[in-house]
Design a protein around this motif. Sequence first.
Motif, PDB file in Angstrom:
ATOM      1  N   ILE A 190     -35.881 -15.095  -5.842  1.00 60.35           N
ATOM      2  CA  ILE A 190     -35.729 -15.920  -5.021  1.00 60.35           C
ATOM      3  C   ILE A 190     -34.340 -16.510  -4.850  1.00 60.35           C
ATOM      4  O   ILE A 190     -33.810 -16.777  -6.083  1.00 60.35           O
ATOM      5  N   LEU A 191     -33.676 -16.716  -3.952  1.00 57.69           N
ATOM      6  CA  LEU A 191     -32.318 -17.381  -3.784  1.00 57.69           C
ATOM      7  C   LEU A 191     -32.342 -18.520  -2.895  1.00 57.69           C
ATOM      8  O   LEU A 191     -32.750 -18.297  -1.797  1.00 57.69           O
ATOM      9  N   MET A 192     -32.082 -19.502  -3.256  1.00 60.48           N
ATOM     10  CA  MET A 192     -31.862 -20.693  -2.494  1.00 60.48           C
ATOM     11  C   MET A 192     -30.708 -21.544  -2.722  1.00 60.48           C
ATOM     12  O   MET A 192     -30.212 -22.005  -3.531  1.00 60.48           O
ATOM     13  N   PRO A 193     -29.897 -21.127  -1.631  1.00 63.61           N
ATOM     14  CA  PRO A 193     -28.590 -21.725  -1.531  1.00 63.61           C
ATOM     15  C   PRO A 193     -28.264 -22.986  -0.903  1.00 63.61           C
ATOM     16  O   PRO A 193     -27.091 -23.441  -0.763  1.00 63.61           O
ATOM     17  N   GLY A 194     -29.435 -23.633  -0.347  1.00 61.22           N
ATOM     18  CA  GLY A 194     -29.253 -25.106  -0.006  1.00 61.22           C
ATOM     19  C   GLY A 194     -29.486 -24.956   1.896  1.00 61.22           C
ATOM     20  O   GLY A 194     -29.697 -23.755   2.207  1.00 61.22           O
ATOM     21  N   SER A 195     -29.502 -26.300   1.978  1.00 55.87           N
ATOM     22  CA  SER A 195     -29.944 -26.614   3.564  1.00 55.87           C
ATOM     23  C   SER A 195     -28.869 -26.919   4.551  1.00 55.87           C
ATOM     24  O   SER A 195     -28.843 -27.231   5.439  1.00 55.87           O
ATOM     25  N   ALA A 230     -32.539 -23.437  10.542  1.00 55.25           N
ATOM     26  CA  ALA A 230     -31.026 -23.447  11.570  1.00 55.25           C
ATOM     27  C   ALA A 230     -30.003 -22.678  10.857  1.00 55.25           C
ATOM     28  O   ALA A 230     -28.795 -22.438  11.759  1.00 55.25           O
ATOM     29  N   LEU A 231     -29.923 -22.295   9.815  1.00 58.34           N
ATOM     30  CA  LEU A 231     -29.036 -21.427   9.178  1.00 58.34           C
ATOM     31  C   LEU A 231     -29.458 -19.975   8.913  1.00 58.34           C
ATOM     32  O   LEU A 231     -28.723 -19.231   8.451  1.00 58.34           O
ATOM     33  N   ALA A 232     -30.573 -19.661   9.226  1.00 63.26           N
ATOM     34  CA  ALA A 232     -30.970 -18.334   9.124  1.00 63.26           C
ATOM     35  C   ALA A 232     -30.196 -17.140   9.507  1.00 63.26           C
ATOM     36  O   ALA A 232     -29.916 -16.242   8.896  1.00 63.26           O
ATOM     37  N   GLY A 233     -29.810 -17.400  10.914  1.00 66.48           N
ATOM     38  CA  GLY A 233     -28.838 -16.501  11.550  1.00 66.48           C
ATOM     39  C   GLY A 233     -27.417 -16.026  10.808  1.00 66.48           C
ATOM     40  O   GLY A 233     -27.061 -15.231  10.608  1.00 66.48           O
ATOM     41  N   GLU A 234     -27.075 -17.212  10.507  1.00 60.95           N
ATOM     42  CA  GLU A 234     -25.501 -17.218   9.798  1.00 60.95           C
ATOM     43  C   GLU A 234     -25.696 -16.703   8.351  1.00 60.95           C
ATOM     44  O   GLU A 234     -24.870 -15.727   7.902  1.00 60.95           O
TER      45      GLU A 234
END
Length: 379
Positions: A190-195, A230-234
Amino acid sequence: MTRIYVVAGEASGDVLGARLIAAMRAQAGNIEVAGIGGARMAEQGVASLFPMQELALMGLAEVLPKIVRLRRRLDQAVADIEARRPDIVVTIDSPGFTLRLLRRIAPLGLRRVQYVAPQVWAWRQGRVRHFPGLWDRLLCLLPFEPDFFAPHGLNPVFVGHPVLESGAGAGDAARFRARFDLAETARPLILMPGSRRTETSRLMPVFGATVERLHARFPGLVPVLAAAPALAGELQAEAAGWSRPPLIVTDIADRYDAFAAAAAALTKSGTSTLELALAGVPMAVTYRVNPISAFLVRRLVKVKHAAMINLLAADALVPELLQETCTPDRLAAEIGSLLGNPALAAAQRAGFATALATLAAPGASAPSEAAAARVLELL
């Protein structure tokens, strides 16, 4: 009809706000809710005054370029509250915005609640002297917070931590493997770079290089990127150049299924450490901010640990690799140790259970129910 105004400034606050609204409706019947929030509060019927993402900034260097726009948004929120005259205003976390809002609306004589205590116990403790008069009640998520705030007359109440009702520990590993056609030998990381974009822009390149190093040792490793919608595409575009592009999960249910299947996790510091701990996922924690922000924070910080799970455990239960130690080599070494040493991973899991037990709401209530009851008491 009871009118409540709820303000959330980031994704975690949006989730808290949605649960709080649902719990208040269950306890008080029909209420009218307005305010600022995201997709989860929209599901509860809140049409956000402006896009919540405009408030999701962190660090002095990140906020300064947006200061004029933030002031306009603050003026807009004050005007909306003054026009609506709600019975109660609930501000959730995001103290850079919400505390200014509470101060601005004080002359209106409205009941005010701050949900999630400002973490001044961690750094710049002297700021607490500026808080009297900002709210009628402070809803605390951490068990040690009321002892810090009570001597200052700030009406703190511990309501339990909402991670306990998140469902993070109830995922289905088999469902995740079937959904993404993973073999039983695959080991999801799992990679969680933030929101926030300010978080992901600094961590994604490091995460990509870390995965490259780990693949050499663990060929069955499957990176799974937990992304804010909101950031998935980027993030998908940023990860397209990785030799093993990650699976992208944005839905909460998919995320928790991924937790259940995970061999380990690499996450930014924050509430994500509690979610992973609830799911029993061994982890390493990292973070990187603008060097100027880091310099200022280090001069003022008053706690030994950055990861919330370590603060609860009062020990370095999980490794923290912050700022200059947030490097691919260091991160790959820590994750590699967890993947290659079952005893080390088991020790983390045992510590998680003890630390999380301190987060239960008083009595038998769910945290959102306890919080809703404390808000409605003010009516």
